[in-house]
Enzyme design. Structure first.
Site, PDB file in Angstrom:
ATOM      1  N   THR A   8       6.357   3.125  -5.334  1.00  0.00           N
ATOM      2  CA  THR A   8       5.883   2.653  -6.637  1.00  0.00           C
ATOM      3  C   THR A   8       7.081   2.299  -7.489  1.00  0.00           C
ATOM      4  O   THR A   8       8.166   2.837  -7.301  1.00  0.00           O
ATOM      5  CB  THR A   8       5.044   3.777  -7.289  1.00  0.00           C
ATOM      6  OG1 THR A   8       3.964   4.098  -6.423  1.00  0.00           O
ATOM      7  CG2 THR A   8       4.485   3.386  -8.639  1.00  0.00           C
TER       8      THR A   8
ATOM      9  N   THR B 235       2.559  -0.717  -7.210  1.00  0.00           N
ATOM     10  CA  THR B 235       2.710   0.209  -6.089  1.00  0.00           C
ATOM     11  C   THR B 235       2.314  -0.424  -4.763  1.00  0.00           C
ATOM     12  O   THR B 235       1.429  -1.276  -4.715  1.00  0.00           O
ATOM     13  CB  THR B 235       1.836   1.476  -6.318  1.00  0.00           C
ATOM     14  OG1 THR B 235       2.058   2.404  -5.253  1.00  0.00           O
ATOM     15  CG2 THR B 235       0.364   1.155  -6.404  1.00  0.00           C
TER      16      THR B 235
ATOM     17  N   ASN C 208       2.202   2.185  -2.523  1.00  0.00           N
ATOM     18  CA  ASN C 208       1.884   3.579  -2.240  1.00  0.00           C
ATOM     19  C   ASN C 208       3.078   4.354  -1.694  1.00  0.00           C
ATOM     20  O   ASN C 208       3.891   4.811  -2.465  1.00  0.00           O
ATOM     21  CB  ASN C 208       0.643   3.732  -1.366  1.00  0.00           C
ATOM     22  CG  ASN C 208       0.128   5.175  -1.436  1.00  0.00           C
ATOM     23  OD1 ASN C 208       0.402   5.863  -2.410  1.00  0.00           O
ATOM     24  ND2 ASN C 208      -0.583   5.633  -0.438  1.00  0.00           N
TER      25      ASN C 208
ATOM     26  N   ASP D 213      -4.728   6.572  -0.915  1.00  0.00           N
ATOM     27  CA  ASP D 213      -5.009   7.146  -2.245  1.00  0.00           C
ATOM     28  C   ASP D 213      -6.487   7.511  -2.389  1.00  0.00           C
ATOM     29  O   ASP D 213      -6.871   8.172  -3.363  1.00  0.00           O
ATOM     30  CB  ASP D 213      -4.591   6.172  -3.357  1.00  0.00           C
ATOM     31  CG  ASP D 213      -3.144   6.400  -3.797  1.00  0.00           C
ATOM     32  OD1 ASP D 213      -2.558   7.427  -3.423  1.00  0.00           O
ATOM     33  OD2 ASP D 213      -2.599   5.543  -4.523  1.00  0.00           O
TER      34      ASP D 213
ATOM     35  N   SER E 237      -5.685   6.549  -8.799  1.00  0.00           N
ATOM     36  CA  SER E 237      -4.230   6.424  -8.934  1.00  0.00           C
ATOM     37  C   SER E 237      -3.691   7.515  -9.849  1.00  0.00           C
ATOM     38  O   SER E 237      -4.441   8.151 -10.586  1.00  0.00           O
ATOM     39  CB  SER E 237      -3.906   5.049  -9.530  1.00  0.00           C
ATOM     40  OG  SER E 237      -2.526   4.940  -9.792  1.00  0.00           O
TER      41      SER E 237
ATOM     42  N   GLY F 287       3.777   8.912  -7.066  1.00  0.00           N
ATOM     43  CA  GLY F 287       2.443   9.458  -6.812  1.00  0.00           C
ATOM     44  C   GLY F 287       2.062  10.432  -7.925  1.00  0.00           C
ATOM     45  O   GLY F 287       2.291  10.164  -9.110  1.00  0.00           O
TER      46      GLY F 287
HETATM   47  N1  GLY Z   1      -0.030   4.892  -5.029  1.00  0.00           N
HETATM   48  C1  GLY Z   1       0.306   5.853  -5.993  1.00  0.00           C
HETATM   49  C2  GLY Z   1      -0.665   5.944  -7.098  1.00  0.00           C
HETATM   50  O1  GLY Z   1      -1.280   4.957  -7.450  1.00  0.00           O
HETATM   51  O2  GLY Z   1      -0.861   7.005  -7.617  1.00  0.00           O
END
Ligand code: GLY
Length: 539
Positions: A346, A364, A366, A388, A417, A440
């Site tokens: 991200t 992101t 991810n 996610d 997210s 994350g």
């Molecule tokens: N992919 C990380 C988030 O959106 O939390």
């Protein structure tokens, strides 16, 4: 009684006066009438910040600058960004209302829970790829709020992709763990395929990424690797405009990300239960409640009931603040009783300009290098955002998050997210702070700690970003703390399971408006640096 005013909470935290310039604020750019100030950009790579600053010098606004920085970051930091994912942008214009553009990926029409029985299937390969819509989203962000031409915005990224660049420490480390991704680079770290995609993005106003050759390249790469992405998934995708969540921090107003992110709710819950005097133990207990609520209630509001008003009601915040007595408590203690009806993939960019625009943009793919699938003609790394979702009931995802039914896979649904783009308005109603992060679930706790550092503790933006950080996400029931986190010994004495983290787990970028200019900071954990523009005449 619950307060049903939509998305509005009154936070209990105390607040000082406006952000004051601080001896340790880096390179403040001044509004002193002698230097034409255009703005500041904080991205996760110095070249990305500079790409944004260049667009400001060329007459763009902070939105144009943030888009340029995101595109450039996708070239130089492809482990955590690029055009193969999705994102959120929170924008405060000089006049008119603040808005969120939600260009989060969605599950393809062919995706099902049953398709993810194999534990690796949500992180690698074609099934892991949610509909990649960043190109569509950034084009819409520009159409809605931008001013510079797309040719101007894309130019710095194209130049980097065509000429090559020196690898930064973050990319070098990411490639050590992912040698397969060397395929992205020709000699000199040139990326001509990506340069062609960037040009196509600008020339077609993003349409190449919805219905053109880039979209077809995504579909082909996913099909060859067992996924179900189709051209119809991309054609049918809609960017959503949402109202930001609002909370009050003393005389300041926090604007932050609503669902399908959990980040804004959690940030406002923590901020509402904590003030400058709160102990670290009680701050962590508040965070555990917020993260337990995330697990129980977080999801795409178009598919699941997310009780935002109840989670942010003054009664709920007061209950969280009050619940810091006996300890230790079992994980089941945390979360509400509302009845049910590796920072790696991200990036965050903050930008502000002298005209009054403020942007917090988080995108992101991810985890690091997403699904590890490269769409070869376009040179774009595809996301693994399907992880996610709660793809396997009761099982943790790549970030160790155990998530609920609200976040199970459904066609067309956005995965929950943690991205938390946030803008704080000063008592004059103008943007005072733009921030957000990557990592994350670590995004939530990192964004909160930087916000608290600048606005409640009064430290400089660079000190707030550099300070050691802690994280707790309710499950697993452990505090992760960087070396030097103040108060960590007290936590262990109280019975917390405190674990030291020696690898960077989050990266925050921040821009602050000071009474006479801007101060910006990029997180040293990701080796970033901010950039400033002194205006068209002062290149
Ligand atoms: N992919 C990380 C988030 O959106 O939390």
């Amino acid at each position: 009684m619950f307060d049903f005013r939509p998305g509005w909470v009154l936070l209990a935290a105390a607040a000082g006066c406006a952000h004051k310039p601080n001896d340790r604020d880096p390179q403040p750019v001044r509004f002193d009438g002698t230097v034409p100030v255009a703005g500041a950009v904080a991205a996760d790579h110095p070249l990305a910040s500079e790409a944004g600053a260049q667009v400001l010098r060329d007459g763009g606004n902070a939105v144009d600058a943030a888009i340029a920085a995101a595109l450039a970051s996708g070239v130089v930091n492809p482990s955590g960004s690029g055009l193969g994912g999705g994102g959120f942008a929170l924008v405060v214009p000089p006049q008119g209302s603040a808005a969120v553009l939600d260009f989060r990926e969605v599950a393809p029409a062919g995706a099902t829970m049953a398709g993810f029985a194999d534990p690796g299937s949500s992180t690698r390969g074609g099934k892991a790829v949610a509909v990649p819509v960043e190109g569509i989203g950034l084009a819409e962000l520009h159409r809605t709020f931008g001013r510079a031409s797309l040719a101007t915005i894309v130019a710095p990224a194209v130049k980097l992709a065509e000429a090559g660049f020196e690898r930064g420490a973050h990319l070098a480390a990411a490639l050590e763990s992912a040698p397969d991704m060397e395929v992205l680079f020709l000699a000199g770290n040139r990326r001509p395929a990506l340069a062609a995609s960037l040009r196509a993005w600008a020339e077609t106003d993003g349409e190449a990424f919805r219905s053109g050759w880039v979209a077809q390249d995504f579909v082909d790469a996913v099909a060859q690797n067992g996924g179900s992405l189709t051209m119809a998934d991309l054609a049918g995708y809609r960017v959503k405009t949402r109202n930001p969540l609002r909370g009050q921090l003393g005389e300041r107003t926090i604007l932050t990300m609503p669902p399908p992110s959990s980040g804004g709710i959690a940030l406002l819950q923590i901020a509402g239960a904590v003030n400058a005097e709160t102990s670290l133990h009680c701050e962590i207990e508040a965070t555990k409640h917020a993260m337990a609520d995330r697990a129980a209630w977080g999801g795409d509001p178009d598919f699941a009931w997310v009780p935002v008003d109840k989670l942010l009601a003054p009664e709920r915040l007061a209950a969280i603040a009050a619940d810091c007595g006996s300890f230790p408590l079992a994980p089941a203690h945390y979360g509400t009783a509302v009845p049910r009806g590796d920072d790696h993939g991200t990036l965050h960019i903050s930008a502000m300009d002298a005209e009054g625009w403020a942007v917090a943009l988080t995108t992101t793919i991810n985890t690091s290098f997403g699904s590890h699938l490269v769409a070869t003609r376009s040179g774009i790394v595809l996301n693994n955002e399907m992880d996610d979702f709660a793809t396997r009931r009761g099982q943790p995802n790549a970030y160790g998050l155990i998530q609920g039914e609200s976040n199970e896979v459904q066609p067309g649904k956005r995965p929950l997210s943690s991205m938390t783009p946030t803008i704080v308005l000063g008592r004059d109603g103008r943007p005072e702070l733009s921030l957000g992060g990557s990592g994350g679930p670590f995004i939530v706790t990192a964004t909160w700690q930087v916000l608290k550092g600048v606005l409640l503790s009064g430290v400089s933006v660079s000190d707030a970003v550099s300070a050691p950080r802690w994280h707790h996400q309710w499950m697993p029931d452990a505090v992760l703390a960087e070396a030097g986190t103040p108060g960590r010994d007290d936590l262990a004495a109280l019975g917390h399971d405190v674990r030291t983290v020696d690898k960077p787990f989050s990266a925050v970028q921040v821009v602050a408006r000071t009474p006479d200019g801007f101060a910006a900071a990029s997180d040293p954990r990701k080796h970033g640096a901010p950039a400033y523009s002194l205006g068209p005449t002062a290149r």
